[in-house]
Design an enzyme around this catalytic site. Structure first.
Site, PDB file in Angstrom:
ATOM      1  N   LYS A  63      -7.556  68.771  49.125  1.00 41.37           N
ATOM      2  CA  LYS A  63      -6.430  68.207  49.572  1.00 41.37           C
ATOM      3  C   LYS A  63      -6.566  66.573  49.767  1.00 41.37           C
ATOM      4  CE  LYS A  63      -6.113  72.213  52.337  1.00 41.37           C
ATOM      5  NZ  LYS A  63      -6.173  72.728  53.765  1.00 41.37           N
ATOM      6  N   GLY A  64      -7.988  66.136  50.102  1.00 43.89           N
ATOM      7  CA  GLY A  64      -8.343  64.846  50.327  1.00 43.89           C
ATOM      8  C   GLY A  64      -7.846  63.527  49.925  1.00 43.89           C
ATOM      9  N   VAL A  92     -16.650  59.608  57.239  1.00 44.99           N
ATOM     10  CA  VAL A  92     -15.531  58.934  57.452  1.00 44.99           C
ATOM     11  C   VAL A  92     -14.428  59.930  57.358  1.00 44.99           C
ATOM     12  CG1 VAL A  92     -16.068  56.517  56.894  1.00 44.99           C
ATOM     13  CG2 VAL A  92     -15.170  57.951  55.047  1.00 44.99           C
ATOM     14  N   ASP A  94     -19.384  60.933  46.503  1.00 48.62           N
ATOM     15  CA  ASP A  94     -20.375  60.895  47.319  1.00 48.62           C
ATOM     16  C   ASP A  94     -21.724  61.300  46.421  1.00 48.62           C
ATOM     17  OD1 ASP A  94     -21.930  60.984  49.861  1.00 48.62           O
ATOM     18  OD2 ASP A  94     -21.464  63.137  50.333  1.00 48.62           O
TER      19      ASP A  94
HETATM   20  P1  5GP Z   1     -19.503  64.912  45.827  1.00 47.39           P
HETATM   21  O1  5GP Z   1     -19.475  65.877  44.998  1.00 47.39           O
HETATM   22  O2  5GP Z   1     -19.340  63.532  45.359  1.00 47.39           O
HETATM   23  O3  5GP Z   1     -20.714  64.948  46.619  1.00 47.39           O
HETATM   24  O4  5GP Z   1     -18.406  65.181  47.136  1.00 47.39           O
HETATM   25  C1  5GP Z   1     -17.131  64.559  47.211  1.00 47.39           C
HETATM   26  C2  5GP Z   1     -16.355  65.253  48.328  1.00 47.39           C
HETATM   27  O5  5GP Z   1     -17.094  65.548  49.676  1.00 47.39           O
HETATM   28  C3  5GP Z   1     -15.184  64.257  48.711  1.00 47.39           C
HETATM   29  O6  5GP Z   1     -14.214  64.726  47.767  1.00 47.39           O
HETATM   30  C4  5GP Z   1     -14.898  64.811  49.916  1.00 47.39           C
HETATM   31  O7  5GP Z   1     -14.053  66.060  50.190  1.00 47.39           O
HETATM   32  C5  5GP Z   1     -16.468  65.178  50.680  1.00 47.39           C
HETATM   33  N1  5GP Z   1     -16.883  64.099  51.539  1.00 47.39           N
HETATM   34  C6  5GP Z   1     -17.962  63.144  50.791  1.00 47.39           C
HETATM   35  N2  5GP Z   1     -18.083  62.338  51.880  1.00 47.39           N
HETATM   36  C7  5GP Z   1     -17.292  62.297  52.894  1.00 47.39           C
HETATM   37  C8  5GP Z   1     -16.828  61.501  54.050  1.00 47.39           C
HETATM   38  O8  5GP Z   1     -17.420  60.594  54.325  1.00 47.39           O
HETATM   39  N3  5GP Z   1     -15.734  62.055  54.798  1.00 47.39           N
HETATM   40  C9  5GP Z   1     -15.112  63.130  54.331  1.00 47.39           C
HETATM   41  N4  5GP Z   1     -14.126  63.667  55.112  1.00 47.39           N
HETATM   42  N5  5GP Z   1     -15.243  64.075  53.286  1.00 47.39           N
HETATM   43  C10 5GP Z   1     -16.342  63.603  52.580  1.00 47.39           C
END
Ligand code: 5GP
Length: 180
Positions: A42-43, A152, A102
């Site tokens: 949903k983000g 965040v 991330d």
């Molecule tokens: P990745 O697969 O790139 O590690 O994950 C990305 C997902 O992790 C993002 O779509 C989000 O849902 C979550 N995420 C990563 N960092 C943050 C953060 O600082 N805050 C929040 N609320 N979600 C994060």
């Protein structure tokens, strides 16, 4: 600021101005084309809603819902698609619109699986980028803000489903995690 917040990282005005810039850049790059924006629920929903209103070429949008396999603490990168796209992306100009990159594992997986469906083009737009945490390379074409390695919330991003409706992006007070 919300009482659970520690510090505002990006104000409402800062986000609005940058989203408008991204929209203008995307509109220039896709001139004469139709765009299909694909977001992960949903983000990214709030970013998508604001971004498409700053895009002047015909813009369609669709959503996928995914969940990570394994424990939430350590993403394996393999994700399960809970809700697939409603539309066929073959031959279309697809722009993945994401809230934050991330480790890059989620987006890497999604981009690979969309590429198999033969879009005319596939690019990635993210509002936030935490490059210090990257585990797999992600080719980001449109990048809103590079941020430090801090968790965040706000503007679509949650902690236990809270804070998504805040119009700005903030860090949380450490007590909020300790209380959980
Ligand atoms: P990745 O697969 O790139 O590690 O994950 C990305 C997902 O992790 C993002 O779509 C989000 O849902 C979550 N995420 C990563 N960092 C943050 C953060 O600082 N805050 C929040 N609320 N979600 C994060």
């Amino acid at each position: 600021m919300h009482p659970d917040g520690e510090r505002i990282l990006l104000s409402e005005e800062t986000i609005r101005a940058r989203v408008a810039e991204l929209g203008a850049e995307i509109s220039r790059d896709y001139a004469g084309k139709e765009l299909l924006a694909v977001s992960i629920l949903k983000g990214a929903a709030i970013f998508l809603a604001d971004l498409v209103r700053c895009i002047t070429v015909p813009a369609f949008f669709d959503f996928v819902a995914i969940s990570s396999y394994g424990s939430s603490a350590k993403s394996s990168g393999a994700v399960r698609i809970l809700k697939d796209l409603d539309c066929n992306i073959g031959g279309r100009h697809v722009l993945i619109v994401e809230d934050i990159v991330d480790s890059g594992l989620t987006l890497n997986y999604l981009a690979d699986s969309l590429n198999f469906r033969d879009p005319a083009s596939l690019r990635i737009c993210t509002l936030l980028d935490k490059p210090s945490r990257r585990e797999v390379p992600v080719n980001i074409h449109y990048n809103g803000f590079v941020i430090p390695d801090e968790f965040v919330v706000g503007y679509g991003l949650d902690y236990n489903e809270r804070y998504r409706n805040l119009p700005y992006i903030m860090t949380l007070r450490p007590q909020i995690y300790e209380e959980a």
